[in-house]
Design an enzyme around this catalytic site. Sequence first.
Site, PDB file in Angstrom:
ATOM      1  N   CYS A   1     -85.704 -27.023  70.162  1.00 51.16           N
ATOM      2  CA  CYS A   1     -86.691 -26.109  69.830  1.00 51.16           C
ATOM      3  C   CYS A   1     -87.576 -26.465  68.897  1.00 51.16           C
ATOM      4  O   CYS A   1     -88.887 -26.165  68.679  1.00 51.16           O
ATOM      5  CB  CYS A   1     -86.146 -24.599  69.593  1.00 51.16           C
ATOM      6  SG  CYS A   1     -85.102 -24.127  71.110  1.00 51.16           S
TER       7      CYS A   1
ATOM      8  N   HIS B   1     -83.172 -22.106  75.860  1.00 50.50           N
ATOM      9  CA  HIS B   1     -82.776 -21.249  74.452  1.00 50.50           C
ATOM     10  C   HIS B   1     -83.589 -20.512  74.312  1.00 50.50           C
ATOM     11  O   HIS B   1     -84.627 -20.002  74.859  1.00 50.50           O
ATOM     12  CB  HIS B   1     -82.947 -22.623  73.398  1.00 50.50           C
ATOM     13  CG  HIS B   1     -81.675 -23.485  73.559  1.00 50.50           C
ATOM     14  ND1 HIS B   1     -81.787 -24.393  72.342  1.00 50.50           N
ATOM     15  CD2 HIS B   1     -80.638 -23.676  74.250  1.00 50.50           C
ATOM     16  CE1 HIS B   1     -80.452 -25.059  72.499  1.00 50.50           C
ATOM     17  NE2 HIS B   1     -79.765 -24.620  73.432  1.00 50.50           N
TER      18      HIS B   1
ATOM     19  N   CYS C   1     -82.804 -25.329  66.786  1.00 53.00           N
ATOM     20  CA  CYS C   1     -82.073 -26.651  67.135  1.00 53.00           C
ATOM     21  C   CYS C   1     -83.195 -27.844  67.356  1.00 53.00           C
ATOM     22  O   CYS C   1     -84.411 -27.508  67.396  1.00 53.00           O
ATOM     23  CB  CYS C   1     -81.304 -26.672  68.187  1.00 53.00           C
ATOM     24  SG  CYS C   1     -82.116 -26.569  69.762  1.00 53.00           S
TER      25      CYS C   1
ATOM     26  N   SER D   1     -81.904 -20.761  62.992  1.00 53.58           N
ATOM     27  CA  SER D   1     -82.484 -22.127  62.647  1.00 53.58           C
ATOM     28  C   SER D   1     -82.693 -22.904  64.023  1.00 53.58           C
ATOM     29  O   SER D   1     -81.762 -22.770  64.779  1.00 53.58           O
ATOM     30  CB  SER D   1     -81.814 -23.007  61.749  1.00 53.58           C
ATOM     31  OG  SER D   1     -82.220 -24.109  61.576  1.00 53.58           O
TER      32      SER D   1
ATOM     33  N   GLU E   1     -86.141 -19.776  71.795  1.00 56.56           N
ATOM     34  CA  GLU E   1     -87.306 -20.173  71.843  1.00 56.56           C
ATOM     35  C   GLU E   1     -88.123 -20.499  72.730  1.00 56.56           C
ATOM     36  O   GLU E   1     -89.039 -20.188  73.317  1.00 56.56           O
ATOM     37  CB  GLU E   1     -87.205 -21.145  70.690  1.00 56.56           C
ATOM     38  CG  GLU E   1     -86.959 -20.885  69.171  1.00 56.56           C
ATOM     39  CD  GLU E   1     -85.196 -21.285  69.103  1.00 56.56           C
ATOM     40  OE1 GLU E   1     -84.533 -21.013  70.333  1.00 56.56           O
ATOM     41  OE2 GLU E   1     -84.824 -21.296  68.023  1.00 56.56           O
TER      42      GLU E   1
END
Lengths: 152, 152
Positions: free
Chosen positions: B86, B56, B83, B81, B58
């Site tokens: 993360c 992802h 998940c 935002s 992040e």
Amino acid sequence: MLKPDPGRLLAVAREEALLGKSEGGVPIGAALFTVDGELLGRGHNRRVQDDDPSMHAETAAFRNAGRRPHYRDTVMVTTLSPCWYCSGLVRQFSISHVVIGEARTFSGGHDWLAGLGVGITILDDPACVTLMTEFIEERPDLWFEDIGVETS
Amino acid sequence: MLKPDPGRLLAVAREEALLGKSEGGVPIGAALFTVDGELLGRGHNRRVQDDDPSMHAETAAFRNAGRRPHYRDTVMVTTLSPCWYCSGLVRQFSISHVVIGEARTFSGGHDWLAGLGVGITILDDPACVTLMTEFIEERPDLWFEDIGVETS
């Protein structure tokens, strides 16, 4: 209800942990199976080996399992209670069950996952406990780095 | 209190998201900074590019920031935002603050993090909203795969 024998799943994760240990890494292993017991991916912590803080055992197994449309039909097995990072992975991808070698030397988010309906099986495996106990004694610096705990 | 200007941090994550989009990937970007505003690592979702479900935005930024003894003095900025995966990363590594481009098209674990004492700044950035709205319209299959939502 978990269909495959959890001890058989854990044996794969433990092999991965021992591989990680033999490479001088953090000795935690994991594997992702289908709920029918088919192996999808296996891996171990790669912080030291790849200089990669993002590769915990569970994320390595997840990566090695490759892309799937969803993970509802999968079981994660790990030698150690999953940290919050790896527990978040289980929640986000709706992995249905987590088999845990031991939760004595470290306890992450498995109670949180259980409260969300994820199946949790803790085997309290003596070999897993010994592996982590010895590692934490030998390399506390590396262990605390791996879980982001500030020691100085 | 966040010292660096959050808009300046978000600009880096947004650049990463656009890079991801130009590569045909999931257009989410992130970066890890020190609380003083020094860039440690930046990255974007690499599911398509590397065939890697574990990357992802992040986690890519975290990986690219490399090994650190701890992350208490860091800020994660992300276009969307975070998940649960993360968010779990942020909790485990005690990242002190998360700057979020938008939480309209998807809402993950940022309220949970706020309740645990993590600083949360949501910028509600129109460019980030447009980027995700268009992506979800164009590639719902890829989007739902990325967050592990079963659609069939």
